[in-house]
Design a protein around this motif. Sequence first.
Motif, PDB file in Angstrom:
ATOM      1  N   PRO A   1      40.176  23.750  39.455  1.00 57.12           N
ATOM      2  CA  PRO A   1      40.799  24.714  38.540  1.00 57.12           C
ATOM      3  C   PRO A   1      40.647  24.250  37.098  1.00 57.12           C
ATOM      4  O   PRO A   1      40.351  23.083  36.833  1.00 57.12           O
ATOM      5  N   THR A   2      40.839  25.174  36.170  1.00 57.79           N
ATOM      6  CA  THR A   2      40.761  24.866  34.740  1.00 57.79           C
ATOM      7  C   THR A   2      42.016  25.407  34.046  1.00 57.79           C
ATOM      8  O   THR A   2      42.743  26.226  34.617  1.00 57.79           O
ATOM      9  N   PRO A   3      42.281  24.978  32.821  1.00 58.64           N
ATOM     10  CA  PRO A   3      43.430  25.532  32.090  1.00 58.64           C
ATOM     11  C   PRO A   3      43.340  27.035  31.841  1.00 58.64           C
ATOM     12  O   PRO A   3      44.350  27.674  31.554  1.00 58.64           O
ATOM     13  N   CYS A   4      42.143  27.599  31.926  1.00 61.88           N
ATOM     14  CA  CYS A   4      41.980  29.049  31.842  1.00 61.88           C
ATOM     15  C   CYS A   4      42.134  29.586  33.265  1.00 61.88           C
ATOM     16  O   CYS A   4      41.225  29.437  34.095  1.00 61.88           O
ATOM     17  N   ASP A   5      43.298  30.165  33.552  1.00 64.37           N
ATOM     18  CA  ASP A   5      43.660  30.519  34.931  1.00 64.37           C
ATOM     19  C   ASP A   5      42.645  31.400  35.645  1.00 64.37           C
ATOM     20  O   ASP A   5      42.582  31.412  36.874  1.00 64.37           O
ATOM     21  N   GLU A   6      41.858  32.157  34.874  1.00 65.77           N
ATOM     22  CA  GLU A   6      40.911  33.079  35.494  1.00 65.77           C
ATOM     23  C   GLU A   6      39.731  32.384  36.162  1.00 65.77           C
ATOM     24  O   GLU A   6      39.054  32.987  36.994  1.00 65.77           O
ATOM     25  N   TYR A   7      39.460  31.137  35.773  1.00 63.47           N
ATOM     26  CA  TYR A   7      38.200  30.505  36.164  1.00 63.47           C
ATOM     27  C   TYR A   7      38.392  29.126  36.773  1.00 63.47           C
ATOM     28  O   TYR A   7      39.245  28.352  36.340  1.00 63.47           O
ATOM     29  N   ASN A   8      37.524  28.816  37.763  1.00 58.06           N
ATOM     30  CA  ASN A   8      37.352  27.423  38.146  1.00 58.06           C
ATOM     31  C   ASN A   8      36.196  26.864  37.316  1.00 58.06           C
ATOM     32  O   ASN A   8      35.648  27.562  36.444  1.00 58.06           O
ATOM     33  N   VAL A   9      35.808  25.630  37.563  1.00 60.34           N
ATOM     34  CA  VAL A   9      34.780  24.997  36.725  1.00 60.34           C
ATOM     35  C   VAL A   9      33.461  25.773  36.789  1.00 60.34           C
ATOM     36  O   VAL A   9      32.818  25.998  35.753  1.00 60.34           O
ATOM     37  N   LYS A  10      33.064  26.205  37.964  1.00 64.04           N
ATOM     38  CA  LYS A  10      31.787  26.909  38.097  1.00 64.04           C
ATOM     39  C   LYS A  10      31.818  28.243  37.368  1.00 64.04           C
ATOM     40  O   LYS A  10      30.890  28.577  36.613  1.00 64.04           O
ATOM     41  N   THR A  11      32.865  29.047  37.575  1.00 66.75           N
ATOM     42  CA  THR A  11      32.904  30.358  36.925  1.00 66.75           C
ATOM     43  C   THR A  11      33.137  30.227  35.422  1.00 66.75           C
ATOM     44  O   THR A  11      32.647  31.054  34.649  1.00 66.75           O
ATOM     45  N   LEU A  12      33.848  29.176  35.001  1.00 68.00           N
ATOM     46  CA  LEU A  12      34.002  28.934  33.566  1.00 68.00           C
ATOM     47  C   LEU A  12      32.647  28.600  32.940  1.00 68.00           C
ATOM     48  O   LEU A  12      32.327  29.070  31.842  1.00 68.00           O
ATOM     49  N   SER A  13      31.847  27.815  33.639  1.00 66.53           N
ATOM     50  CA  SER A  13      30.502  27.493  33.153  1.00 66.53           C
ATOM     51  C   SER A  13      29.671  28.769  33.016  1.00 66.53           C
ATOM     52  O   SER A  13      28.943  28.950  32.030  1.00 66.53           O
ATOM     53  N   SER A  14      29.798  29.660  33.985  1.00 68.71           N
ATOM     54  CA  SER A  14      29.099  30.949  33.911  1.00 68.71           C
ATOM     55  C   SER A  14      29.627  31.797  32.759  1.00 68.71           C
ATOM     56  O   SER A  14      28.860  32.516  32.103  1.00 68.71           O
TER      57      SER A  14
END
Length: 197
Positions: A38-51
């Motif tokens: 998970p990441t501090p941006c609740d919408e994304y995990n690391v992979k989707t945040l990278s995307s």
Amino acid sequence: MNTVSAPELIDPRPIYLGATTWVTTLLRSVRNDQHALPTPCDEYNVKTLSSRLIGTVGRIIAIAELGSADSVSPIASEHDADTFARLADRAQKAWADDALLDKPVVAPWGESPGRVALWGYTNEALVHGWDLAVATGQPAEADPALVEPTATMQRHILPPAIRVPGVPFSVFIDPRAEAGPTERLANWSGRSSISWI
């Protein structure tokens, strides 16, 4: 459509370059076994945040080349550092014409001069970079020379009087006393440092 007037005539392009260089470094250090974190941006995990980071670069290219980000998804199908770096280089070339800085463009939040759109995406690179760094245990402070002008411009573009919680950010979080500039910028965008730092 809301129109945002241009703030002080500061060129955001060198700051954007520095922000994307920092994000490229972070992306290169993400391990495959961290993609589901998970990441501090609740919408994304690391992979989707990278995307998401890659998608934002695609959108700022579209704004320069087409005048609008509408044709590009905010979430790319790729999530790798090489794609991000390639697109960041293309973005620098797409924004090489000084006239683009004051040309009206359509960003996802409305019409604005090009420089305001580029400041918005610089902020997004730094804040999502912070998200990625803390989620993957990397140093989470970018160069203050990148962060401080970005924070100043964000507060100029979105002063408290016109900022609505959730549009485009969550509610402001009071920073920790020991928070550095990047963490403070993330807090201003609604990111909580609790449990991450």
